[in-house]
Motif scaffolding. Sequence first.
Motif, PDB file in Angstrom:
ATOM      1  N   VAL A   1     -51.864 -15.723  11.198  1.00  0.00           N
ATOM      2  CA  VAL A   1     -51.545 -16.812  12.118  1.00  0.00           C
ATOM      3  C   VAL A   1     -51.309 -18.130  11.376  1.00  0.00           C
ATOM      4  O   VAL A   1     -51.216 -19.182  11.995  1.00  0.00           O
TER       5      VAL A   1
ATOM      6  N   ALA B   1     -61.073 -14.461  19.455  1.00  0.00           N
ATOM      7  CA  ALA B   1     -60.991 -15.873  19.855  1.00  0.00           C
ATOM      8  C   ALA B   1     -60.429 -16.725  18.724  1.00  0.00           C
ATOM      9  O   ALA B   1     -59.579 -17.584  18.945  1.00  0.00           O
ATOM     10  N   SER B   2     -60.890 -16.464  17.507  1.00  0.00           N
ATOM     11  CA  SER B   2     -60.413 -17.287  16.396  1.00  0.00           C
ATOM     12  C   SER B   2     -58.933 -17.021  16.119  1.00  0.00           C
ATOM     13  O   SER B   2     -58.257 -17.846  15.516  1.00  0.00           O
ATOM     14  N   LEU B   3     -58.438 -15.870  16.566  1.00  0.00           N
ATOM     15  CA  LEU B   3     -57.004 -15.589  16.394  1.00  0.00           C
ATOM     16  C   LEU B   3     -56.190 -16.148  17.553  1.00  0.00           C
ATOM     17  O   LEU B   3     -54.987 -15.927  17.636  1.00  0.00           O
ATOM     18  N   GLY B   4     -56.853 -16.817  18.477  1.00  0.00           N
ATOM     19  CA  GLY B   4     -56.112 -17.506  19.526  1.00  0.00           C
ATOM     20  C   GLY B   4     -56.145 -16.825  20.875  1.00  0.00           C
ATOM     21  O   GLY B   4     -55.461 -17.258  21.799  1.00  0.00           O
ATOM     22  N   ALA B   5     -56.923 -15.738  21.031  1.00  0.00           N
ATOM     23  CA  ALA B   5     -56.921 -15.036  22.309  1.00  0.00           C
ATOM     24  C   ALA B   5     -57.815 -15.744  23.317  1.00  0.00           C
ATOM     25  O   ALA B   5     -58.905 -16.183  22.980  1.00  0.00           O
TER      26      ALA B   5
ATOM     27  N   ALA C   1     -56.541 -12.583   9.496  1.00  0.00           N
ATOM     28  CA  ALA C   1     -56.842 -14.006   9.628  1.00  0.00           C
ATOM     29  C   ALA C   1     -55.709 -14.862   9.085  1.00  0.00           C
ATOM     30  O   ALA C   1     -55.412 -15.932   9.621  1.00  0.00           O
TER      31      ALA C   1
ATOM     32  N   VAL D   1     -57.888 -21.610  13.155  1.00  0.00           N
ATOM     33  CA  VAL D   1     -58.615 -21.264  11.939  1.00  0.00           C
ATOM     34  C   VAL D   1     -58.586 -19.741  11.789  1.00  0.00           C
ATOM     35  O   VAL D   1     -58.491 -19.021  12.772  1.00  0.00           O
ATOM     36  N   GLY D   2     -58.652 -19.299  10.541  1.00  0.00           N
ATOM     37  CA  GLY D   2     -58.798 -17.860  10.313  1.00  0.00           C
ATOM     38  C   GLY D   2     -60.249 -17.596   9.967  1.00  0.00           C
ATOM     39  O   GLY D   2     -60.825 -18.312   9.156  1.00  0.00           O
ATOM     40  N   PHE D   3     -60.860 -16.604  10.611  1.00  0.00           N
ATOM     41  CA  PHE D   3     -62.270 -16.343  10.349  1.00  0.00           C
ATOM     42  C   PHE D   3     -62.429 -14.902   9.896  1.00  0.00           C
ATOM     43  O   PHE D   3     -61.891 -13.984  10.501  1.00  0.00           O
TER      44      PHE D   3
ATOM     45  N   LEU E   1     -67.046 -21.348  16.905  1.00  0.00           N
ATOM     46  CA  LEU E   1     -67.768 -20.214  17.486  1.00  0.00           C
ATOM     47  C   LEU E   1     -69.164 -20.640  17.914  1.00  0.00           C
ATOM     48  O   LEU E   1     -69.872 -19.909  18.592  1.00  0.00           O
ATOM     49  N   GLU E   2     -69.544 -21.835  17.488  1.00  0.00           N
ATOM     50  CA  GLU E   2     -70.862 -22.366  17.800  1.00  0.00           C
ATOM     51  C   GLU E   2     -70.617 -23.852  18.028  1.00  0.00           C
ATOM     52  O   GLU E   2     -69.725 -24.426  17.419  1.00  0.00           O
ATOM     53  N   THR E   3     -71.380 -24.492  18.929  1.00  0.00           N
ATOM     54  CA  THR E   3     -71.174 -25.925  19.112  1.00  0.00           C
ATOM     55  C   THR E   3     -72.358 -26.694  18.539  1.00  0.00           C
ATOM     56  O   THR E   3     -73.502 -26.258  18.661  1.00  0.00           O
TER      57      THR E   3
ATOM     58  N   GLY F   1     -52.927 -11.651  16.283  1.00  0.00           N
ATOM     59  CA  GLY F   1     -52.812 -13.100  16.476  1.00  0.00           C
ATOM     60  C   GLY F   1     -51.381 -13.532  16.749  1.00  0.00           C
ATOM     61  O   GLY F   1     -51.125 -14.445  17.536  1.00  0.00           O
TER      62      GLY F   1
ATOM     63  N   ILE G   1     -50.470 -12.575  20.329  1.00  0.00           N
ATOM     64  CA  ILE G   1     -51.071 -13.533  21.245  1.00  0.00           C
ATOM     65  C   ILE G   1     -50.179 -14.774  21.350  1.00  0.00           C
ATOM     66  O   ILE G   1     -50.019 -15.356  22.415  1.00  0.00           O
ATOM     67  N   ARG G   2     -49.598 -15.151  20.206  1.00  0.00           N
ATOM     68  CA  ARG G   2     -48.758 -16.352  20.181  1.00  0.00           C
ATOM     69  C   ARG G   2     -47.332 -16.058  20.631  1.00  0.00           C
ATOM     70  O   ARG G   2     -46.441 -16.898  20.489  1.00  0.00           O
TER      71      ARG G   2
ATOM     72  N   ALA H   1     -62.633 -22.187  19.978  1.00  0.00           N
ATOM     73  CA  ALA H   1     -62.202 -21.512  18.749  1.00  0.00           C
ATOM     74  C   ALA H   1     -60.724 -21.153  18.769  1.00  0.00           C
ATOM     75  O   ALA H   1     -60.022 -21.314  17.770  1.00  0.00           O
ATOM     76  N   ARG H   2     -60.243 -20.704  19.950  1.00  0.00           N
ATOM     77  CA  ARG H   2     -58.879 -20.188  19.966  1.00  0.00           C
ATOM     78  C   ARG H   2     -57.822 -21.267  19.811  1.00  0.00           C
ATOM     79  O   ARG H   2     -56.658 -20.980  19.587  1.00  0.00           O
TER      80      ARG H   2
ATOM     81  N   GLU I   1     -65.371 -12.666  18.837  1.00  0.00           N
ATOM     82  CA  GLU I   1     -65.167 -13.950  18.171  1.00  0.00           C
ATOM     83  C   GLU I   1     -63.932 -13.910  17.293  1.00  0.00           C
ATOM     84  O   GLU I   1     -63.187 -14.887  17.202  1.00  0.00           O
TER      85      GLU I   1
ATOM     86  N   ARG J   1     -69.731 -21.513  11.382  1.00  0.00           N
ATOM     87  CA  ARG J   1     -69.385 -21.160  12.757  1.00  0.00           C
ATOM     88  C   ARG J   1     -69.107 -22.401  13.602  1.00  0.00           C
ATOM     89  O   ARG J   1     -68.323 -22.351  14.544  1.00  0.00           O
TER      90      ARG J   1
ATOM     91  N   SER K   1     -75.690 -19.199  19.851  1.00  0.00           N
ATOM     92  CA  SER K   1     -75.891 -19.825  21.149  1.00  0.00           C
ATOM     93  C   SER K   1     -75.415 -18.857  22.199  1.00  0.00           C
ATOM     94  O   SER K   1     -74.512 -18.066  21.965  1.00  0.00           O
TER      95      SER K   1
ATOM     96  N   PHE L   1     -65.320 -11.994   8.986  1.00  0.00           N
ATOM     97  CA  PHE L   1     -66.741 -11.722   9.219  1.00  0.00           C
ATOM     98  C   PHE L   1     -67.307 -10.779   8.162  1.00  0.00           C
ATOM     99  O   PHE L   1     -66.572  -9.972   7.588  1.00  0.00           O
TER     100      PHE L   1
END
Lengths: 328, 289, 247
Positions: free
Chosen positions: A149, C148-152, A146, A76-78, A51-53, A98, A101-102, A71-72, C145, A46, B20, A80
């Motif tokens: 994009v 977000a990872s897809l760019g939104a 995923a 990366v493709g994630f 998704l996590e820092t 995705g 969005i682009r 993340a955006r 998430e 993550r 987090s 779950f």
Amino acid sequence: MSIEVKGVNKNFGDFVALEDIDLHIPTGRLTALLGPSGGGKSTLLRIIAGLETADTGTVTIEGVEATHLPARKRNVGFVFQHYAAFKHMTVAKNVAFGLEIRKRPKAEVRKRVEELLELVHLSQFAHRLPSQLSGGQRQRMALARALAVEPNVLLLDEPFGALDAKVRKELRDWLRRLHDEVHVTTVLVTHDQEEALEVADQIVVINDGRVEQIGTPDELYDRPANDFVMSFLGPVTTLGGQLVRPHDIDLSDDDKVAGSVPGVITRMVRIGFEVRLHVRTDTDPDVHVTMTRTHARGLETGAKVWLVPTKGALTVPALDSPEPAAAG
Amino acid sequence: MTDLLTREQPPKAAPVRRRSRPRKGPVAYLLRLFVTAYLVLLVAWPVSLVAIRTFEDGFSGIQGILEDPDTVTALKLTVTVAISAVVVNTLFGVGISLLLVRSEFPGKRALSALVDLPLSVSPIVVGLALVLVYGGRNGWFGPTLEGAGLQVVFATPGIVMATAFVALPLVIREVVPVLEEIGTDQEVAAQTLGANGWQTFWRVTLPAIKWAIVYGVVLSLARSLGEFGAVKVVSGNVLGQTRTATLVVEEKYLNFDQQGAYATAFLLAMVSVACIVIVSVIRPKNERS
Amino acid sequence: MLWFSLLVLIPLCAVVVTAAEGGWDTFWTTITNGQTAAAIRLTVTAAAVVTVVNVVVGPMIAWVLVRDRFWGKGALELLIDIPFALPTIVAGLVLLSLYGHDSPLGIDVANMPSSVYLAYLFVTLPFVVRMVQPVLEQLELDVEEAAASLGASRFTTFRRIILPSLTPAIAAGAALSFARGVSEYGSLVLLSGNLPFKTEVTSVRILSSVENNNLAGAAAVATVLLVISLLVIVLLDVLQRRVAVRD
């Protein structure tokens, strides 16, 4: 060019999730992060995804310093564990998300979605809702979404963990073939050593927030760095203070072989071609030995036998602690 | 395959997904401020003003209404009516919930929708409907019942019916989802162990829906104590006989006895707020277990 | 079942039957009578406007209650239920204390049409919030998430992922809120003054017909309200079924 993780630390309150992680993930390969649940591997994934820092440390993706990118913007493709399907959208809409969005042209989006659905064998389900798909199909949809994009990196967080054993195995084979086709840098988090050994080019064993060992499946299996890695990657048993694989023990009915230890067979279990023996010796109350049915002919419960590790077999000193994780 | 041979690992607790907390932008703070202001202006401030005005002269306001025999009669009537309505609704509610969840019959979907009807019908319409059927002079059943010596409208039974009508769905709405969730496995298991229908209900089903019933009862009680419109139509509002506490509030306010109105309102508000506090305190405890 | 029929079904049928007895023309004349029509118009307009406000503010409140964390949130949580639990007559009195003749804010809406809007806002507050809250709680963070990872961006995620998931709940809450507004009576009695053509709502109109012993007239107007209630229930049923398909 690749993913570089340097000096990453992460705490959740008092809990140390990751401790000083340095990692190089090569481009175009499939790397597995392997370890027990709660060991920190998902957190690391993550952090790579944004998704996590991390509390400290840096992440570089394909040469781009990404530590502070959201993340955006990481491309990366994630994927779950529980699919994270957009429930109100059709399969095709999910995959197109995705790209929309682009702001890609409509025709291009349609074409790309068709290609991807073809790739994950979901073309005939394009207009269904995720709720009308099986778990395996939903996860393939998530994968297509995923991949749509064209990510620099594909990150999979226990992608097959919610599926039943048979589907899991099918998808695992399919993922390996898919990777051979598309060659995107892939990181797979799993707690299943068989899965990691089967699909990964490189395995990173993570336990208690630290990297235990990095290597190819063969290196890890044949030359484990410590008892944790050895016992996590396959069955082990203790014989005379050494950890050894149950199929690496020679069994004879006399004491001719030097160093062999006497014992009594307490239990025999036949599973197909394989026989599993439980042997009680003076020092170890329950040593496990596996052999083929041919070799086991003539043995019976209560028989006296002598045990010794096969010549050249891998052994690792067993530490006092019964829990290998703690010995790390 | 391998578990027979590997060393036994101690069972691990289910992994806790650690995340987090997302960082908060200015939007989050603005939203928080707006929502708080909205709720304070619409609810918190006005409610607290009623409390303050009740106690402007110390406890004399409360004392005043407790010494007024008419108000005390009204309070007593309200309590009697509320308890009767809640008892009736609980028995009926559990019965109908079982019917809706555990059996199939034509018209089930219509019934389940109709059960919610009292929530969206105007209390005045409820009162009117009851008067039309049970009215002593020209209702459908009223004259017959009155001939048999039972006066419904302008008497306590009518008030109980009006109250029961408006609070009807509350128990059902709490019990039905729980019944659906627990499924029939446990009941079937009890039957295979030799329990008859009544034993199964008493020893398996009822304990499972116990808390849902409690919430339903508490909510019904709050609703029943506070019913106004429907009661106003059917009760006739006869001083000392069919005047309930909510009617007293109106009466006192319109007669410029603000202190009395505030005090009575405060008493009612206390009970209903206590009810929701009870519900909000016991609910999460039960859900965690 | 018998009890349900005696208590709910037969009385409600009686309303409709009584309204129908006079024939369509009588019914129509009754409900289009100047004063009644004005009452119906005010009721429906106010309920609609308040519902729109709730549709906007309700999800905001739900969002703060579910996603935000701060001192005093528990108290806000409690405030949401007060309008539901408070006896309606007390609700009227409560509003009068801050927005009546001796308002500490200097805002006096008593006997003004705006008092109807205020009362509706108060009594319908919980509906949208309480419908949206559980849905928002169950919304998986994974899904956000993934977006977000897809760019939104956050806003895009909200508009394209979160809002569509909440829509059925918001619509259901809106329906309940509208129905409650249309049928409201108790909280208005003290607040609005029930001035014909100005602040008189439908419920009050029915009551005054009842008090004048004009049961047929009352039944006609009541039928209009009943039809609205039934429509809302049908709408809710459809919405719930739609959500069931999605999960």
